[in-house]
Design a protein around this motif. Sequence first.
Motif, PDB file in Angstrom:
ATOM      1  N   THR A 192       1.021   4.148  -2.864  1.00  0.00           N
ATOM      2  CA  THR A 192       0.848   5.563  -2.506  1.00  0.00           C
ATOM      3  C   THR A 192       1.934   6.405  -3.148  1.00  0.00           C
ATOM      4  OG1 THR A 192      -0.104   4.920  -0.381  1.00  0.00           O
ATOM      5  CG2 THR A 192       0.635   7.194  -0.602  1.00  0.00           C
ATOM      6  N   HIS A 235      -6.949   5.863  -4.078  1.00  0.00           N
ATOM      7  CA  HIS A 235      -5.922   6.891  -4.271  1.00  0.00           C
ATOM      8  C   HIS A 235      -6.291   7.795  -5.440  1.00  0.00           C
ATOM      9  CE1 HIS A 235      -2.902   5.845  -1.333  1.00  0.00           C
ATOM     10  NE2 HIS A 235      -2.937   4.568  -1.695  1.00  0.00           N
ATOM     11  N   ASP A 254      -8.443  -6.230  -2.821  1.00  0.00           N
ATOM     12  CA  ASP A 254      -8.115  -5.175  -1.854  1.00  0.00           C
ATOM     13  C   ASP A 254      -7.042  -4.239  -2.394  1.00  0.00           C
ATOM     14  OD1 ASP A 254      -9.959  -6.170  -0.047  1.00  0.00           O
ATOM     15  OD2 ASP A 254      -8.494  -7.370   1.045  1.00  0.00           O
ATOM     16  N   ASP A 255      -6.038  -4.802  -3.069  1.00  0.00           N
ATOM     17  CA  ASP A 255      -4.995  -3.961  -3.664  1.00  0.00           C
ATOM     18  C   ASP A 255      -5.591  -3.014  -4.700  1.00  0.00           C
ATOM     19  OD1 ASP A 255      -3.124  -5.281  -2.136  1.00  0.00           O
ATOM     20  OD2 ASP A 255      -2.477  -6.620  -3.749  1.00  0.00           O
ATOM     21  N   ILE A 301       0.832  -1.202   0.000  1.00  0.00           N
ATOM     22  CA  ILE A 301       0.000   0.000   0.000  1.00  0.00           C
ATOM     23  C   ILE A 301       0.868   1.253   0.000  1.00  0.00           C
ATOM     24  CG2 ILE A 301      -1.674   1.332   1.341  1.00  0.00           C
ATOM     25  CD1 ILE A 301      -2.853  -1.331   2.256  1.00  0.00           C
ATOM     26  N   ASN A 335      -7.550  -0.175  -3.146  1.00  0.00           N
ATOM     27  CA  ASN A 335      -6.683   0.886  -2.634  1.00  0.00           C
ATOM     28  C   ASN A 335      -6.178   1.793  -3.744  1.00  0.00           C
ATOM     29  OD1 ASN A 335      -6.157   0.776   0.355  1.00  0.00           O
ATOM     30  ND2 ASN A 335      -5.784  -1.365  -0.140  1.00  0.00           N
TER      31      ASN A 335
END
Length: 240
Positions: free
Chosen positions: A9, A129, A121-122, A5, A125
């Motif tokens: 980011t 973003h 889930d990845d 994560i 995320n």
Amino acid sequence: MKKLILLLTIILAGCSATKNDQLEVFYSPHPDDEVLSLGPAIIHALSASKEVHVVLLSKGKASKAINTVNERLESEGHPPISIDEFGDARATEFKTAVSTLGVKASNVTILDLPDGKLNKDDIANIILHKDKLDDKVIHHVMSDKDPHSDHSVTGQALQDLIDEEIVHNGKFYFPVQEHENFPFDNKIKLLNKDQKSRMKNALEVYEKWDPASGSYSIGKISVPGYFISAKNNMESRYHY
């Protein structure tokens, strides 16, 4: 997971949109999906002067096309390429094709998530973003009804975020080879000469064989029939 994560980011922080401009983000599970199934929609968004970002989720290293590529290289007297070199070559095809469609290099993100094992889930995320970059973001993913698991998981991730009212705008695309197998809400068809030319040129990026420059026609070798369909159809089909 925390490390991944953090990496996402850092990678995604470089891309930004001008606030109050509508941002449209397209998520390509593998190199060539962005042209085969999303290409007409990307061209349409650019033609409407939208800010367009494209995210490549996986370099597609699991493709069996590497065997055909190395067989041809050997037959021509060239050394074989490794899996990592194969992935880098696929990413180069992707970058060139997206540029040919008209997307700015600064709006392109290339990730290297596990091919064949994309995680919901990845992807969620990554979508989150991108959703923070602008007041209104439209997310374009492959349909959750897509028979390919790496494709469908992008749709599942977005649908969950919409159901939870965390993200509000999304479109779900069918792969070109499944256009006749599923009902759809709408389609984007390229009609004018310039748009068709850009689409054709982007598809042909994946057909170039020139080992000296690192071009191995990987997309066309991998799914030749899909490229024929995309050239004939010149359209993206999606549902909400």
